[in-house]
Design a protein around this motif. Sequence first.
Motif, PDB file in Angstrom:
ATOM      1  N   ASN B 128       0.532  -1.108   0.293  1.00 31.01           N
ATOM      2  CA  ASN B 128      -0.014  -0.510   0.205  1.00 31.01           C
ATOM      3  C   ASN B 128       0.744   1.369  -0.191  1.00 31.01           C
ATOM      4  O   ASN B 128       1.120   1.684   1.100  1.00 31.01           O
ATOM      5  N   ASN B 130       0.578   4.683  -0.515  1.00 32.67           N
ATOM      6  CA  ASN B 130      -0.013   5.015  -0.366  1.00 32.67           C
ATOM      7  C   ASN B 130      -0.328   5.344   1.297  1.00 32.67           C
ATOM      8  O   ASN B 130       0.098   6.448   1.439  1.00 32.67           O
ATOM      9  N   LYS B 133       2.810   6.959   0.974  1.00 28.10           N
ATOM     10  CA  LYS B 133       2.720   8.893   0.703  1.00 28.10           C
ATOM     11  C   LYS B 133       2.470   9.600   1.887  1.00 28.10           C
ATOM     12  O   LYS B 133       2.112  10.515   2.021  1.00 28.10           O
ATOM     13  N   ASN B 134       2.192   9.493   3.143  1.00 31.61           N
ATOM     14  CA  ASN B 134       0.885   9.570   4.029  1.00 31.61           C
ATOM     15  C   ASN B 134       2.197  10.250   4.803  1.00 31.61           C
ATOM     16  O   ASN B 134       1.817  11.098   5.802  1.00 31.61           O
ATOM     17  N   HIS B 151       5.613   5.076  -7.344  1.00 33.01           N
ATOM     18  CA  HIS B 151       4.074   6.029  -7.759  1.00 33.01           C
ATOM     19  C   HIS B 151       5.290   7.097  -6.398  1.00 33.01           C
ATOM     20  O   HIS B 151       3.777   7.554  -5.840  1.00 33.01           O
ATOM     21  N   ILE B 152       6.116   6.509  -5.987  1.00 34.06           N
ATOM     22  CA  ILE B 152       6.933   7.193  -4.609  1.00 34.06           C
ATOM     23  C   ILE B 152       7.802   7.676  -4.852  1.00 34.06           C
ATOM     24  O   ILE B 152       8.477   6.764  -5.460  1.00 34.06           O
TER      25      ILE B 152
END
Lengths: 341, 341
Positions: B128, B130, B133-134, B151-152
Motif C-alpha cells: 500500500n 498510499n 505517501k502519508n 509511484h513514490i
Amino acid sequence: MKPTIYSVAEEAGVSISTVSKVINQTGHISERTRQKVIEVMAQLNYHPSVVASALTGKPTKTIGLLVPDISNPFFADLARSIEDRSHERGFHVVMCNTDNDAEKEKKYLSLLIRQRIDGLIVASAFRNANLLKNMLKQDIPISVIASEIPHISVNTVTVDDYKGSYLATDYLLSLHHKKIAIITENAKSNHARLDAFREVMQENGIIVPPQHVITTEASIQKGYESAKQIFSMKEKVTAIFACNDLLAIGVMQAAKELKIDVPQDLSVIGFDNTVLSTTITPMLTTVAQPTKEMAVNVVDLLVREMKYPAMHKEHLLLEPKLIVRKSTAPLRREATASTNN
Amino acid sequence: MKPTIYSVAEEAGVSISTVSKVINQTGHISERTRQKVIEVMAQLNYHPSVVASALTGKPTKTIGLLVPDISNPFFADLARSIEDRSHERGFHVVMCNTDNDAEKEKKYLSLLIRQRIDGLIVASAFRNANLLKNMLKQDIPISVIASEIPHISVNTVTVDDYKGSYLATDYLLSLHHKKIAIITENAKSNHARLDAFREVMQENGIIVPPQHVITTEASIQKGYESAKQIFSMKEKVTAIFACNDLLAIGVMQAAKELKIDVPQDLSVIGFDNTVLSTTITPMLTTVAQPTKEMAVNVVDLLVREMKYPAMHKEHLLLEPKLIVRKSTAPLRREATASTNN
DNA sequence: TTGAAAGCGCTAACAA
DNA sequence: TTGTTAGCGCTTTCAA
C-alpha cells in the motif's frame, strides 16, 4: 504541519481535553462528540504523539533489546519472537547488537535510558552488571533471556542449560563415545553446559583432559578453528559437543575439509536447533531451545513488572529437547578423528 | 526519582538553561561552570530525556525499519548493518517485521508515526504505497533498500537486480543449460530478476514455458515445494534459478530427497549470498548483494534527507557479484532431472 | 557568561 | 458531559 490535539479540537469544535478523553477512552463523553472527534482525527490523519504523552509520565511503549548479534540465527529467531510478542502487548522494540562488547553495552544502555524505554530485555552476556543496576535504580525493569547475569535481581527466562547439556552428553555416551571434546562460548549459559558435560563424564568415570575443552566465541569461523585445533592433537576424539549450532557448523566444515566423515568418524552435536542444523549435511543432532515460548515469557514478565513493580522476581526454566538427526552415530571400534593420509 | 535538568541545575547552583547549554554545547559558558555541571551530571547519573527534547521540536533520533522477516538471514544481515550504521550516526532503530502483510504494514506505520520517528527505512515490498505517501506528507523522510516502491519519490538503494539475474542466467547458459526453471518471489526486486532471466533466455533463442516460472514466497519450505512441483513435470529441467537463497536451499533439499544429484543432474543457483549458501552441501552458487554497503548508503541517504529535506532523491544501484561455488556444473548430455527409479 | 520565561503536545485534576 | 489549566523536561530567545 503535523496535526496536534489542538487542530483536532478546533476542527471538531471541542476542547483538547475532550479529544484526549476520546483518545484514551477515559472519562465520559457523549457518543455524538466521540464520533465527531474520531471522524476529525481520521480526516486530519492525526496520530497522537507518544513523545508528548510520555512527557506527562505515561509510558513510552518502548522496550529495549540487547542481543549479542542478530546475524546469529538463534538470536534472529529470538528477536523475531520477542518483537511479535511485544507488538501484541502494545510495545515496540529498539534492538541493539552488543557483540558482547563492554563498550557497546555501555553506550547502548545510555542511549536507551535517554530514550526513556519502559523496560529492557537482555539476551546477551553482560560484562558489567553495575550498569544494569543503574537501570534498576532508575526504575527501569529488566528481564533476562537465554542468559544469566550474576548479582542482580531480575526476571529470568532460560532453557535448562544443564539439562540440555546432560541430554547431549548422555546421548553421546549412549553411543559409546568416550573421547569427547567440548567447544564452549565464554557466556553464563555455556558455563552450565560445560559443568553438566563435565559431571556426566565424571559420573561415567571418564576424565576430560583440559585440552579437550575449548572456550571461544560463537561463530562458524571459531568453530572451524577450534575443530582444527582438536584434530591436530595427539589424543584423538570421536565426538565433539559444540555448545551452539554456529560452532557445530564450523566443526563440520573443518571435518569435511580434512575428510573426516561425520558421523562415521566423528559425531557432532550442537545446541540451539537453528535453521542451520537442518540445512547442513548431514543434518545436525542438536539440543532445541523453545525460542518462541521463551520470547513470549520474557515479554510477559517484563510487562508484568512494568505494571506491578514490587512483584517478586521469577526465574523460568524451560525444557530443552534433544533432536537426534544425522551427525551422530555409534562409535566404531577403529574410529579416530584423524586426517585420511 | 529520575534526575532531571532541574536537579542538575540546582545541585550545580546554576540555571537550567546553563545546564542545557553544556549538554548541547551551545552558547558560551565558562570552562569553570561547564566542568561543574558535567561533574554534577555524572554524579547524579543524569541522562537527558530525548522525550522532552523531542517535544521542543528536536529529532527523536529514531529510525523506523520495516523488514519482511528478520529470520531470513539476508534481512538479518541487512538489519545488523543498518543498525550499526545508524548507531554510528547517532540514531537507534525500531525494527518491525511485516511478513509482507498489508495489515501489519499499516499497523506498524501508525505505531512509528506516533513514536515520531525521524525517518523510515523500508526493506520490504509495500502493498500500500498510499500509506507511505502519508508519511511523506507528515514530513517523515523515507529511504528504500533492496526493494522498490512504485509511484513514490524516495531515496532508493538496491542491488542491480537485472544485472544480477543476467549474471546468473548467463552463467547457466554458458554451462550449456537450456531447460531452466526459475522460482521467484512476488516482490518488486524479483520482477527485475525474472525479466532479466526471460530476456537473456530469449536472446539465446530459448523459450521459457510458463510452468517453468514459479512465483511463491521466500522460504525454504516454499522452495522445497516449488522444486517438487518442477520435478514432477513432464518437461524436465537441468537447472533451477532460485531468486533467493532460501528458495535455493529448499530446492536442494527436494533434489536430495529425490536423489537428484546437485550439480551433476541439476544445477542450482541462488541469490543473496547468505550464510546458508556456504553451509549447504554442495555449497551454493549464488549472486552476492553488497549488504554492508547498501546498509551504509540507505542510512546515510536518510540522514542526509533529514538534514536537507529539499534535496533531490537519489537512486543508488550497486553491483551484484556472481559467486560460483559447487551447486552448478556443465550440462551432461544425458542429464535430466528425474528421480532415480 | 548567565538566567528568566515561553512554549512544545499531551494528561489529569478540577471546575463548570 | 465538557472545558480550563498546571505541569511533564527540555530548548531557545531575549534580557541582564
